[in-house]
Each structure stands twice: as C-alpha cells, then as structure tokens.
Design a protein around this motif. Sequence first.
Motif, PDB file in Angstrom:
ATOM      1  N   ILE A  51      65.341   4.247  15.647  1.00 16.11           N
ATOM      2  CA  ILE A  51      65.147   3.662  16.831  1.00 16.11           C
ATOM      3  C   ILE A  51      64.922   2.064  16.765  1.00 16.11           C
ATOM      4  O   ILE A  51      65.450   1.333  17.650  1.00 16.11           O
ATOM      5  CB  ILE A  51      63.917   4.474  17.633  1.00 16.11           C
ATOM      6  CG1 ILE A  51      64.255   5.752  17.764  1.00 16.11           C
ATOM      7  CG2 ILE A  51      63.454   3.736  18.701  1.00 16.11           C
ATOM      8  CD1 ILE A  51      62.985   6.719  17.937  1.00 16.11           C
ATOM      9  N   ALA A  52      64.240   1.750  15.812  1.00 13.20           N
ATOM     10  CA  ALA A  52      63.971   0.216  15.618  1.00 13.20           C
ATOM     11  C   ALA A  52      65.247  -0.444  15.521  1.00 13.20           C
ATOM     12  O   ALA A  52      65.484  -1.434  16.003  1.00 13.20           O
ATOM     13  CB  ALA A  52      63.172   0.090  14.450  1.00 13.20           C
ATOM     14  N   GLU A  53      66.340   0.008  14.833  1.00 14.83           N
ATOM     15  CA  GLU A  53      67.593  -0.720  14.499  1.00 14.83           C
ATOM     16  C   GLU A  53      68.754  -0.111  15.825  1.00 14.83           C
ATOM     17  O   GLU A  53      69.867  -0.632  15.753  1.00 14.83           O
ATOM     18  CB  GLU A  53      68.219   0.108  13.414  1.00 14.83           C
ATOM     19  CG  GLU A  53      67.613  -0.254  12.235  1.00 14.83           C
ATOM     20  CD  GLU A  53      67.813   0.265  11.003  1.00 14.83           C
ATOM     21  OE1 GLU A  53      68.854   1.147  10.893  1.00 14.83           O
ATOM     22  OE2 GLU A  53      67.275  -0.024   9.755  1.00 14.83           O
ATOM     23  N   SER A  54      68.145   0.466  16.670  1.00  6.90           N
ATOM     24  CA  SER A  54      68.917   0.857  18.066  1.00  6.90           C
ATOM     25  C   SER A  54      70.167   1.658  17.754  1.00  6.90           C
ATOM     26  O   SER A  54      70.909   1.969  18.324  1.00  6.90           O
ATOM     27  CB  SER A  54      69.579  -0.401  18.900  1.00  6.90           C
ATOM     28  OG  SER A  54      68.511  -1.149  19.167  1.00  6.90           O
ATOM     29  N   ALA A  55      69.779   2.532  16.544  1.00  5.54           N
ATOM     30  CA  ALA A  55      70.716   3.406  16.185  1.00  5.54           C
ATOM     31  C   ALA A  55      70.589   5.249  16.958  1.00  5.54           C
ATOM     32  O   ALA A  55      71.769   5.756  16.748  1.00  5.54           O
ATOM     33  CB  ALA A  55      70.977   3.964  14.640  1.00  5.54           C
ATOM     34  N   GLU A  56      69.645   5.185  17.240  1.00  7.47           N
ATOM     35  CA  GLU A  56      69.429   6.361  18.175  1.00  7.47           C
ATOM     36  C   GLU A  56      68.303   6.214  19.079  1.00  7.47           C
ATOM     37  O   GLU A  56      67.573   4.983  19.015  1.00  7.47           O
ATOM     38  CB  GLU A  56      68.985   7.686  17.497  1.00  7.47           C
ATOM     39  CG  GLU A  56      67.576   7.616  16.405  1.00  7.47           C
ATOM     40  CD  GLU A  56      67.211   8.894  15.891  1.00  7.47           C
ATOM     41  OE1 GLU A  56      67.357   9.928  16.528  1.00  7.47           O
ATOM     42  OE2 GLU A  56      66.858   8.649  14.631  1.00  7.47           O
ATOM     43  N   THR A  57      68.120   6.965  20.143  1.00  6.27           N
ATOM     44  CA  THR A  57      66.979   6.918  21.064  1.00  6.27           C
ATOM     45  C   THR A  57      65.766   7.775  20.674  1.00  6.27           C
ATOM     46  O   THR A  57      65.582   8.711  19.969  1.00  6.27           O
ATOM     47  CB  THR A  57      67.402   7.332  22.443  1.00  6.27           C
ATOM     48  OG1 THR A  57      67.605   8.631  22.314  1.00  6.27           O
ATOM     49  CG2 THR A  57      68.943   6.728  22.835  1.00  6.27           C
ATOM     50  N   ALA A  58      64.904   7.353  21.302  1.00  9.78           N
ATOM     51  CA  ALA A  58      63.278   8.397  21.169  1.00  9.78           C
ATOM     52  C   ALA A  58      63.569   9.793  21.637  1.00  9.78           C
ATOM     53  O   ALA A  58      63.282  10.623  20.988  1.00  9.78           O
ATOM     54  CB  ALA A  58      62.285   7.589  21.842  1.00  9.78           C
ATOM     55  N   ARG A  59      64.553   9.799  22.566  1.00  8.67           N
ATOM     56  CA  ARG A  59      64.700  11.035  23.155  1.00  8.67           C
ATOM     57  C   ARG A  59      65.452  12.299  22.166  1.00  8.67           C
ATOM     58  O   ARG A  59      65.069  13.176  21.823  1.00  8.67           O
ATOM     59  CB  ARG A  59      65.464  11.043  24.438  1.00  8.67           C
ATOM     60  CG  ARG A  59      65.523  12.533  25.363  1.00  8.67           C
ATOM     61  CD  ARG A  59      64.536  12.519  25.876  1.00  8.67           C
ATOM     62  NE  ARG A  59      64.780  13.319  27.209  1.00  8.67           N
ATOM     63  CZ  ARG A  59      63.605  14.114  27.777  1.00  8.67           C
ATOM     64  NH1 ARG A  59      62.398  13.927  27.193  1.00  8.67           N
ATOM     65  NH2 ARG A  59      63.894  14.981  28.563  1.00  8.67           N
ATOM     66  N   ASP A  60      66.365  11.618  21.431  1.00  7.31           N
ATOM     67  CA  ASP A  60      67.175  11.955  20.443  1.00  7.31           C
ATOM     68  C   ASP A  60      66.209  12.383  19.391  1.00  7.31           C
ATOM     69  O   ASP A  60      66.207  13.671  18.722  1.00  7.31           O
ATOM     70  CB  ASP A  60      67.834  11.138  19.786  1.00  7.31           C
ATOM     71  CG  ASP A  60      69.329  10.804  20.610  1.00  7.31           C
ATOM     72  OD1 ASP A  60      69.474  11.868  21.574  1.00  7.31           O
ATOM     73  OD2 ASP A  60      69.887   9.761  20.332  1.00  7.31           O
ATOM     74  N   LEU A  61      65.419  11.622  18.852  1.00  5.26           N
ATOM     75  CA  LEU A  61      64.220  11.963  17.964  1.00  5.26           C
ATOM     76  C   LEU A  61      63.537  13.237  18.293  1.00  5.26           C
ATOM     77  O   LEU A  61      63.207  14.114  17.568  1.00  5.26           O
ATOM     78  CB  LEU A  61      63.360  10.781  17.546  1.00  5.26           C
ATOM     79  CG  LEU A  61      62.236  11.068  16.759  1.00  5.26           C
ATOM     80  CD1 LEU A  61      62.851  11.534  15.250  1.00  5.26           C
ATOM     81  CD2 LEU A  61      61.471   9.803  16.306  1.00  5.26           C
TER      82      LEU A  61
END
Length: 121
Positions: A51-61
């Motif tokens: 998320i910090a690297e903008s590779a995924e979203t919090a929703r995905d996590l």
Amino acid sequence: MQGDAELAMIAGVHEYGSVKMKIPARSFIGVGKKRATAPITKRVKSGVQAIAESAETARDLLRDIGEIGLERTLKRFDSIRQPPLSQAYKAVKRGSKKILLRDKDLRDSLTYKIVRKGGGA
C-alpha cells in the motif's frame, strides 16, 4: 455465518456446545480464527508495504484478510472429528461421517464482511 435463525442457532450450539441438549462444543469459527492469525499477520505485513508503494489498495488487503480467515474457518469446519458423535445422533446421520447435521447449509453460510470501524458498511 449468514442464514436463517435456525441455522444461526445450530452454528451457536456447535460452536459453544449445549448442556441442555448434551452437545459438546465443536468450535469451527473460533478455532478457524485462531488458525488464521499467523497467515493474516504475514499478509498484513506485506500488504502495508505494498500500500505504501501504491502497489495495492487497502480494500485489496482487507479482502485478502477476509479470504484467509474464511479459508481457515472452512478448513477447520471440514476437519471436525472430535468429540465423537453420540450413538443416537449417529443413527439420525444414517452413516454420514460429517459431524454437523446440516453441514452443507452451515458450511455454505460461512462468509466474511468488510466493515468500517464503528460498524458502518
């Protein structure tokens, strides 16, 4: 789990047991949750970095966390063999080796839901 009141009662009885009905606890939700802790922790650590690297979203996590928890709960549900069934209950089950009577209905009712802190959807 989601479903009708009868299914919720059956889930509660199997999760916590019932002295009145002489049914021992056969936890599948609590044990599934406990067994999901380590893989969820690992996923959170990698997810926060992503998320910090903008590779995924919090929703995905959050979705992945729910899937891990559900998978571990279903795995526990499918593996319940102890305590053994009473002879009377075995007769009702007619040879089935599954512990839970409405096992397909109950298993199919297991799910997860992502909610905002404070209970909002």
